[in-house]
Design an enzyme around this catalytic site. Structure first.
Site, PDB file in Angstrom:
ATOM      1  N   ASP A  43      -2.983  -2.729   3.239  1.00 59.10           N
ATOM      2  CA  ASP A  43      -2.465  -3.074   4.890  1.00 59.10           C
ATOM      3  C   ASP A  43      -4.241  -4.804   5.017  1.00 59.10           C
ATOM      4  O   ASP A  43      -5.746  -4.259   4.088  1.00 59.10           O
ATOM      5  CB  ASP A  43      -3.549  -1.981   5.063  1.00 59.10           C
ATOM      6  CG  ASP A  43      -2.271  -1.265   5.383  1.00 59.10           C
ATOM      7  OD1 ASP A  43      -1.527  -1.469   5.973  1.00 59.10           O
ATOM      8  OD2 ASP A  43      -3.224  -0.208   6.042  1.00 59.10           O
TER       9      ASP A  43
ATOM     10  N   GLU B  49       0.920  -1.037   0.229  1.00 62.19           N
ATOM     11  CA  GLU B  49       0.092   0.337  -0.509  1.00 62.19           C
ATOM     12  C   GLU B  49       1.153   1.239  -0.455  1.00 62.19           C
ATOM     13  O   GLU B  49       0.217   2.292  -0.356  1.00 62.19           O
ATOM     14  CB  GLU B  49      -1.115   0.014   1.300  1.00 62.19           C
ATOM     15  CG  GLU B  49      -2.007   0.940   1.130  1.00 62.19           C
ATOM     16  CD  GLU B  49      -3.863   0.912   2.036  1.00 62.19           C
ATOM     17  OE1 GLU B  49      -3.715   1.546   2.404  1.00 62.19           O
ATOM     18  OE2 GLU B  49      -3.964  -0.590   2.654  1.00 62.19           O
TER      19      GLU B  49
ATOM     20  N   TYR C 174      -1.468  -3.809  13.709  1.00 63.12           N
ATOM     21  CA  TYR C 174      -2.482  -3.148  13.445  1.00 63.12           C
ATOM     22  C   TYR C 174      -3.399  -2.869  14.131  1.00 63.12           C
ATOM     23  O   TYR C 174      -4.160  -2.854  14.202  1.00 63.12           O
ATOM     24  CB  TYR C 174      -2.686  -3.751  12.338  1.00 63.12           C
ATOM     25  CG  TYR C 174      -3.897  -4.214  10.701  1.00 63.12           C
ATOM     26  CD1 TYR C 174      -3.303  -3.331  10.220  1.00 63.12           C
ATOM     27  CD2 TYR C 174      -5.307  -4.265  11.357  1.00 63.12           C
ATOM     28  CE1 TYR C 174      -4.271  -2.632   9.303  1.00 63.12           C
ATOM     29  CE2 TYR C 174      -5.936  -3.454  10.401  1.00 63.12           C
ATOM     30  CZ  TYR C 174      -5.823  -2.740   8.907  1.00 63.12           C
ATOM     31  OH  TYR C 174      -6.451  -2.005   8.391  1.00 63.12           O
TER      32      TYR C 174
END
Length: 637
Positions: A103, A7, A305
């Site tokens: 992601d 990303e 995350y």
């Protein structure tokens, strides 16, 4: 050749290093049978109305509702994006396989799927799904690549969200601008943005319309301890004075002394919203700033995350926790190891394991935000503050419950009962992690109240009880003596203004005040917006000049108030209805609801909204027109 697409360039470099793609080229890395390239977040977006038909280019009521027969995507017009996409397109069309390294979330899935569609990639696609950016996590992820098809519901949920936002935003923004903005004042309407603004406006009206009323509180001081009458408030001064005269000069007698021991569990681990709430309360950070800080810590491998809405860990994380704690034990800031004394008492012993922390059934794609065990280096003060919260919360869940004793003393004077409570900490347990750290000091009592998150507790158990953490003198039932009564006039107060902490909590529970941690967790299903999008929604309201900050307060501008007053359609401003949409999007993600049905429902609802507004016979208009708002913009979330 296998093409991996990440990303952003920094993530691509980490992946390339681990899998051996070490040769640099313009727009990608290559080696060991891999080519690793990247996006810059979104490269593609849904087409604008004018891309579908020339008739939709000008803003015209006669062209509403705009419902494309089939939605399409296009590259975002930007030279850098166009250049990078041409690299991606060339690599993908020659690839033997693709690894989607976006992601690991709904937005990340959508970003990369759109790029692959636009590049017309035909080869098989695998999915890298990891919860941290550590070298170990990347290696493990590549050893267990998933099938892209497993994440089709995630993509459909993201696509449905984007199409839903387009349908409502584009149509309602043009509709309200043309009908009520006199075609000079852009009135931006959005599926999440407008209900959030309505929360702020409605609270402000409650405050503006609030009429303070006096009441009187009877208390008395006995043995340097203030007891308050259990009767509660007296609504008239005469009533209060009558009670005061009844007890004045008569002895105070202790009628009951009760002691109870209790336990307080550690607060649950952080999800994104609770972290944003705490950072706003403790440091004054905006929701967007906190998201950027925790995202940076994730990309630097120090935390997991961040864009998550669960406060649980899956059971397979438990065996890795000693290693994570060991990393924290060795962490030093300025030569000091702040976590070592907290971890030392539990070192070398089996770690506590409870369902409040480890529950695989409460974890879908990602677990709660925790440290990775990688020792942080070179953190800014703000990054260190955020890391410190995450680290201490993680350590706390393995520490014993806090043990306390609550003492309640009842007294009586001539038939009127009085009460005082005190709380004594017997064993702090997990509370040792609540060390003092720098905070944004409030300048007024009102700011101090707001700094506590208003009516939106963070779930850090015990925060509301701090005022009662005092040890009372030893009282004995039947003792009696002189006392000094007081009658104090007080005034009812309006509800507090929202700040970012309390607004985030309200968005999480669709506008309802929910203090209980377990119930609040259950209501997340119907919250408005996703945890990862709420910060940008709040920032959008600032950019549209619908709200402004006054110290920590979020205050609606005249334009924002007028806009909500204009909107009569509940669908556009109801938190509950928007929360129901959010639940449907989650259900699409979990294969419990049909994406096409969601889109069809929205098309029907948008058509009804257009018809209702077009037939409005009133002469309603927005009169406040800041110059910054005059330029037309399309509607977004």
């Amino acid at each position: 050749m296998i093409v991996c697409i990440a990303e952003k360039p920094s993530v691509a470099r980490d992946i390339a290093r681990i899998i051996g793609a070490t040769a640099s080229h313009d727009g990608y890395m290559e080696g060991n049978g891999y080519q690793v390239t990247w996006t810059f977040g979104h490269l593609c977006t849904l087409k604008e109305p004018g891309d579908y038909t020339q008739a939709w280019r000008p803003w015209a009521l006669t062209q509403l509702p705009m419902i494309p027969p089939r939605f399409g995507i296009k590259l975002i017009p930007d030279r850098g994006i166009e250049k990078q996409f041409s690299v991606i397109e060339r690599l993908m069309q020659a690839a033997d396989g693709i690894v989607n390294c976006g992601d690991a979330g709904q937005e990340g899935e959508l970003i990369q799927r759109w790029v692959m569609q636009k590049a017309q990639a035909k080869c098989p696609v695998k999915r890298l799904w990891i919860s941290s950016m550590t070298d170990e996590a990347i290696r493990e992820g590549f050893a267990h690549l998933k099938d892209q098809q497993d994440y089709q519901p995630l993509y459909l949920a993201g696509l449905s969200r984007a199409i839903g936002d387009w349908l409502l935003g584009m149509n309602a923004t043009r509709l309200y601008t043309l009908k009520y903005g006199q075609n000079r004042q852009v009135l931006s309407i959005g599926r999440v943005q407008t209900p959030t603004l309505a929360l702020i406006v409605n609270r402000q009206k409650e405050i503006d319309n609030f009429k303070p009323e006096p009441y009187w509180v009877l208390a008395t001081v006995y043995r340097d301890t203030t007891f308050t009458a259990t009767k509660g408030k007296f609504t008239t001064k005469e009533e209060g004075e009558q009670a005061f005269q009844m007890i004045e000069g008569k002895p105070f007698t202790v009628t009951k002394v009760e002691q109870k021991e209790g336990k307080e569990q550690p607060p649950q681990l952080y999800d994104l919203t609770s972290l944003q709430v705490d950072c706003n309360r403790k440091f004054g950070y905006s929701a967007e700033m906190t998201l950027n800080l925790i995202q940076a810590l994730y990309e630097r491998k120090y935390t997991t995350y961040p864009r998550v809405d669960t406060q649980y860990l899956s059971d397979d994380i438990y065996p890795k926790c000693p290693q994570t704690l060991n990393g924290l034990y060795q962490t030093k800031f300025g030569g000091v190891a702040p976590y070592a004394p907290l971890i030392k008492p539990i070192g070398g012993k089996p770690l506590r394991k409870t369902k409040r922390v480890f529950d695989t059934s409460k974890v879908t794609d990602h677990h709660a935000i925790i440290p990775t065990g990688v020792i942080p280096q070179g953190l800014s003060d703000a990054e260190r503050n955020v890391f410190d919260l995450v680290a201490r919360r993680f350590i706390g869940v393995f520490l014993p419950d806090c043990r306390f004793s609550t003492t309640t003393v009842l007294g009586e004077v001539d038939g009127i009962e009085f009460k005082v409570s005190g709380k004594e900490i017997l064993d702090p347990g997990w509370r040792v992690v609540r060390a003092e750290r720098p905070t944004a000091h409030p300048s007024t009592p009102e700011d101090a109240a707001m700094a506590q998150g208003n009516e939106a507790p963070t779930g850090a158990a015990g925060g509301a009880d701090d005022a009662e953490e005092r040890t009372l003198p030893t009282f004995v039932k039947g003792e009696s003596g002189d006392h000094k009564p007081t009658l104090t006039e007080k005034w009812t107060t309006p509800p507090p203004y929202y700040n970012e902490a309390s607004l985030l909590r309200a968005m999480e529970t669709a506008g309802k005040f929910v203090e209980d941690e377990t119930l609040r967790a259950a209501m997340k299903e119907n919250g408005i917006g996703r945890p990862s999008s709420r910060a940008s929604i709040i920032e959008t309201l600032f950019k549209r000049h619908y709200i402004r900050r006054e110290r920590k307060r979020l205050v609606a501008t005249p334009t924002g108030i007028e806009l909500i007053d204009l909107i009569r359609e509940d669908l556009l401003k109801s938190c509950e209805l928007t929360g129901i949409w959010e639940k449907k999007l989650r259900d699409i993600e979990h294969r419990k609801y049909d994406a096409q049905q969601f889109i069809n429902e929205l098309k029907q609802q948008v058509t009804e909204i257009v018809n209702d507004v077009m037939t409005d016979p009133t002469n309603r208009r927005v009169t406040v027109m800041p110059p910054e708002q005059e330029k037309k913009k399309g509607g977004k979330k």
